[in-house]
Motif scaffolding. Structure first.
Motif, PDB file in Angstrom:
ATOM      1  N   ALA A 260     -13.191   4.454  -7.145  1.00 47.27           N
ATOM      2  CA  ALA A 260     -12.279   5.227  -6.289  1.00 47.27           C
ATOM      3  C   ALA A 260     -12.360   4.815  -4.829  1.00 47.27           C
ATOM      4  N   ALA A 261     -13.201   3.793  -4.560  1.00 51.68           N
ATOM      5  CA  ALA A 261     -13.436   3.427  -3.158  1.00 51.68           C
ATOM      6  C   ALA A 261     -12.833   2.068  -2.815  1.00 51.68           C
TER       7      ALA A 261
ATOM      8  N   VAL B 194     -13.502  -0.919  -0.120  1.00 54.94           N
ATOM      9  CA  VAL B 194     -14.689  -1.260   0.650  1.00 54.94           C
ATOM     10  C   VAL B 194     -14.474  -2.517   1.493  1.00 54.94           C
TER      11      VAL B 194
ATOM     12  N   LEU C  55      -7.517  -1.820   0.338  1.00 53.32           N
ATOM     13  CA  LEU C  55      -6.492  -0.775   0.195  1.00 53.32           C
ATOM     14  C   LEU C  55      -5.541  -0.985  -0.977  1.00 53.32           C
TER      15      LEU C  55
ATOM     16  N   HIS D 172      -5.587  -0.884  -4.084  1.00 49.61           N
ATOM     17  CA  HIS D 172      -5.566   0.017  -5.245  1.00 49.61           C
ATOM     18  C   HIS D 172      -5.351   1.469  -4.823  1.00 49.61           C
ATOM     19  N   ASP D 173      -4.978   1.659  -3.539  1.00 52.09           N
ATOM     20  CA  ASP D 173      -4.658   3.007  -3.053  1.00 52.09           C
ATOM     21  C   ASP D 173      -5.859   3.943  -3.225  1.00 52.09           C
ATOM     22  N   PRO D 174      -6.994   3.608  -2.615  1.00 47.58           N
ATOM     23  CA  PRO D 174      -8.240   4.356  -2.905  1.00 47.58           C
ATOM     24  C   PRO D 174      -8.300   5.734  -2.275  1.00 47.58           C
ATOM     25  N   GLU D 175      -9.114   6.599  -2.863  1.00 42.35           N
ATOM     26  CA  GLU D 175      -9.357   7.940  -2.311  1.00 42.35           C
ATOM     27  C   GLU D 175     -10.350   7.888  -1.167  1.00 42.35           C
TER      28      GLU D 175
ATOM     29  N   LEU E 250      -3.639   5.567   7.233  1.00 37.21           N
ATOM     30  CA  LEU E 250      -4.421   5.905   6.037  1.00 37.21           C
ATOM     31  C   LEU E 250      -4.759   7.392   6.013  1.00 37.21           C
TER      32      LEU E 250
ATOM     33  N   ARG F 184      -3.020   9.769   6.867  1.00 40.63           N
ATOM     34  CA  ARG F 184      -1.885  10.581   6.399  1.00 40.63           C
ATOM     35  C   ARG F 184      -1.821  10.612   4.870  1.00 40.63           C
ATOM     36  N   SER F 185      -2.575   9.719   4.231  1.00 41.13           N
ATOM     37  CA  SER F 185      -2.453   9.590   2.770  1.00 41.13           C
ATOM     38  C   SER F 185      -3.574  10.281   2.025  1.00 41.13           C
ATOM     39  N   GLN F 186      -4.106  11.360   2.604  1.00 36.36           N
ATOM     40  CA  GLN F 186      -5.096  12.184   1.896  1.00 36.36           C
ATOM     41  C   GLN F 186      -6.292  11.368   1.417  1.00 36.36           C
ATOM     42  N   ARG F 187      -6.945  10.753   2.360  1.00 33.75           N
ATOM     43  CA  ARG F 187      -8.122   9.962   2.021  1.00 33.75           C
ATOM     44  C   ARG F 187      -9.315  10.402   2.851  1.00 33.75           C
TER      45      ARG F 187
ATOM     46  N   MET G 246       2.345   2.397   4.335  1.00 30.62           N
ATOM     47  CA  MET G 246       1.349   2.828   3.361  1.00 30.62           C
ATOM     48  C   MET G 246       1.896   4.006   2.564  1.00 30.62           C
ATOM     49  N   ALA G 247       1.650   3.987   1.281  1.00 31.77           N
ATOM     50  CA  ALA G 247       2.160   5.070   0.441  1.00 31.77           C
ATOM     51  C   ALA G 247       1.496   6.384   0.832  1.00 31.77           C
ATOM     52  N   THR G 248       2.263   7.433   0.874  1.00 28.03           N
ATOM     53  CA  THR G 248       1.683   8.721   1.241  1.00 28.03           C
ATOM     54  C   THR G 248       1.239   9.504   0.015  1.00 28.03           C
ATOM     55  N   ALA G 249       1.810   9.209  -1.128  1.00 28.75           N
ATOM     56  CA  ALA G 249       1.380   9.880  -2.361  1.00 28.75           C
ATOM     57  C   ALA G 249       0.675   8.867  -3.240  1.00 28.75           C
ATOM     58  N   ARG G 250      -0.545   9.222  -3.618  1.00 23.48           N
ATOM     59  CA  ARG G 250      -1.332   8.290  -4.409  1.00 23.48           C
ATOM     60  C   ARG G 250      -0.813   8.259  -5.835  1.00 23.48           C
TER      61      ARG G 250
ATOM     62  N   LEU H   4      -5.571   7.074  -9.630  1.00 26.32           N
ATOM     63  CA  LEU H   4      -6.530   5.981  -9.683  1.00 26.32           C
ATOM     64  C   LEU H   4      -6.366   5.203 -10.974  1.00 26.32           C
TER      65      LEU H   4
ATOM     66  N   GLY I 287     -17.960  -5.464  -3.407  1.00 24.20           N
ATOM     67  CA  GLY I 287     -17.303  -4.223  -3.026  1.00 24.20           C
ATOM     68  C   GLY I 287     -16.389  -3.698  -4.125  1.00 24.20           C
TER      69      GLY I 287
END
Lengths: 315, 284
Positions: A79-80, A82, A151, A153-156, A182, A184-187, B1-5, B8, B106
């Protein structure tokens, strides 16, 4: 779904007799940007390497989203995103291929990959270089690809180790802009830096380490209030050049002003006391003086003063 | 950048990741200068062999297919060592020295996955070199020997060469994992496999007087033994003694199965130790 989190428990790393990190316990939770500050050799990169299982703790451990990095690095890092120590990408790969590799290994569905790669390459301003080999790139260009790979994979959770290293001033500004986007994208973004202006610019919270120990962790606002000994500092911008000598009597006459210095012909730095109330009174008084004030911003020097004071206490 | 994920992604299982990593690593090898350099070196070796054959036309070689292949194809052991040095010498150390490891580590991949994926890529790149050398040898064979161009022993020898390649690469990866500087892996592999094990084999045979079953160069001799008459397919070596000028010399010939077992043992042991080492190596 629980919010993204990073947690360390008594995290300690020794290299022989040298203790690089000493019992770091930290819990970061929610969607925000946390700046990890400290001088060179303070333990910032050591912490981030421990968080990504690049080195192993002498004591303690750490978790990402509740999964132990030491016990299951694969699940913990899934989920990261790096970026540690400006890595090198295989020189014969193009950015497109390098990001395809990352996306492939991370399991990004093939149908989504082209759009994701295009998005992140565009974000780091490297779209036009997508099909050139990385081996020919400058350090700054490689760093942009590294950021993109963190970025894709759109990580949390995003872990960035001094991301603006090697970049020119424009590149540094772009990195800040990327980090702000970033957010703004809930991370949850955990970013080490020794550039205070960068931290002030993009971070919501700040953790300061020195000599392997955590000195404090709090919101930027609380830190400046807590450690400023009741003093605050603002930078005041004027519409036209002002001479300090001519305006000093008027500004010094404002009751809670302690000090005033010239930054450049159109900017002064004013130190005051009284916390947020004092700052409010100061702003009203400044406007009332009709000196052509066009803007007042919290000074970066506030954090700098706190930083230097906290670091020097440890010497 | 996408705002909605988008959610995963499910990280592929480790076996699938090995294949993916090997594919990208192989691409890196195939585009590298070292790949071109090795093709040039093997091409030069082939050109020299072809030139010498054409000029001298040695009757001992051109008289029979097996002798021809035993001598010419025997050079594949040098090609194997060169390929292992070129593709494996810095495979692990280079990840530290060139900082490419920081890019890979990583990612949500196990260290074993990285090790095995890189091994697989180096193995496939090296097999390409072995096949290039085979093509040069077979090309000469077809030209000079016609009907006897392709004895079945060549197929067996090719398999043995591939097993030997895996064993040499296993050791090369181990050496590479022991150091964070690539040069040590290159030098150690080249010295050991070009001279070291051969010298050790001689010492064990002549001074200790036992079968050098523990030495990989002895096992590798099966690559050419298979072209001899009365091939020993067994798990034990055969000795023969010759007395000349009051000196008795004993030579050992490895059995084919014995050679395969020794080579696989080398692969398994070196891979296990190399993996163990890489699992504990820190990216400081």
């Amino acid at each position: 779904m629980s919010p993204p989190s990073i947690e360390t428990h008594e995290l300690t790393k020794r290299f022989g007799k040298f203790t690089a990190l000493d019992g770091l316990t930290l819990r970061l939770e929610g969607t925000k940007c946390v700046g990890f500050l400290g001088p060179n050799g303070a333990g910032k990169t050591t912490t981030l390497k421990l968080l990504t299982d690049m080195i192993f703790p002498s004591r303690g451990g750490c978790e990402i989203n509740g999964i132990s990095v030491q016990e299951d690095r694969k699940r913990a890092l899934s989920a990261a995103g790096v970026l540690i120590e400006s890595p090198e990408i295989y020189p014969s790969l193009t950015p497109q291929e390098a990001l395809e590799m990352v996306a492939d290994l991370r399991g990004v569905p093939p149908a989504e990959r082209p759009e994701r790669i295009r998005t992140v390459l565009s974000e780091v301003k490297m779209l036009e270089w997508a099909h050139q080999r990385v081996g020919r790139f400058s350090k700054g260009m490689k760093q942009r690809i590294n950021i993109a790979s963190a970025l894709v994979h759109d990580p949390e959770v995003v872990i960035l180790d001094e991301p603006s290293t090697g970049l020119d001033p424009r590149g540094m500004a772009e990195v800040r802009s990327i980090v702000r986007d970033l957010k703004r994208s809930q991370r949850l973004i955990f970013m080490s830096s020794h550039i205070l202006s960068e931290v002030v610019d993009v971070c919501d919270e700040v953790a300061l380490v020195d000599k392997g120990k955590l000195l404090f962790y709090d919101t930027l606002e609380n830190v400046t209030t807590r450690f400023a000994d009741g003093h605050g500092t603002v930078d005041v911008a004027f519409a036209r050049p002002v001479a300090l000598e001519s305006v000093r009597p008027a500004i010094a006459g404002i009751p809670n002003v302690k000090d005033c210095t010239q930054l450049d012909p159109k900017r002064l730095r004013v130190r005051f006391e009284g916390g947020p109330d004092g700052q409010g009174r100061l702003l009203e008084a400044l406007v009332g003086l009709h000196l052509g004030v066009i803007g007042v911003s919290e000074s970066e020097s506030a954090l700098e003063e706190i930083y230097l004071r906290q670091i020097s206490r440890g010497d | 950048m996408a705002t909605a994920r988008a959610g995963l992604a499910a990280v592929p299982d480790s076996l699938a990741q090995v294949g993916k990593l090997a594919r990208y690593q192989l691409r890196e090898y195939l585009r590298s200068r070292r790949f071109l350099a090795l093709v040039a070196i093997i091409g030069a070796i082939g050109a020299i062999l072809t030139g010498l054959l054409g000029y001298y036309r040695p009757s001992a070689l051109l008289g029979g297919g097996l002798a021809f292949y035993s001598d010419l194809w025997g050079g594949v052991t040098v090609v194997i060592v060169l390929a292992a040095v070129f593709f494996g010498g810095d495979a692990i150390a280079g990840e530290f020295q060139n900082k490419t490891g920081y890019f890979l580590m990583g990612l949500p991949v196990r260290r074993t996955t990285v090790y095995v994926g890189k091994f697989l890529a180096a193995f496939l790149a090296s097999v390409a070199m072995v096949l290039l050398f085979l093509a040069i040898v077979v090309g000469n064979g077809v030209f000079y020997l016609r009907a006897a161009a392709l004895p079945w022993q060549l197929g067996v020898s090719l398999v043995l060469a591939i097993v030997y390649l895996a064993a040499v690469l296993g050791a090369t990866f181990l050496f590479s994992s022991l150091f964070k500087t690539s040069a040590y892996g290159f030098v150690l592999t080249a010295i050991l496999f070009l001279f070291g094990f051969t010298i050790l084999q001689e010492l064990v045979t002549d001074l200790v007087g036992i079968e050098p079953w523990m030495v990989i160069s002895y096992a590798a001799s099966t690559i050419t033994n298979v072209f001899g008459s009365g091939v020993n397919w067994g798990l034990a070596g055969q000795s023969s003694t010759v007395t000349e000028f009051r000196t008795t010399t004993t030579t050992w010939t490895a059995g084919i199965a014995e050679g395969v077992v020794i080579m696989i043992a080398y692969l398994v042991v070196t891979a296990a130790v190399g993996l163990w080492r890489f699992e504990r190596e820190e990216f400081t």
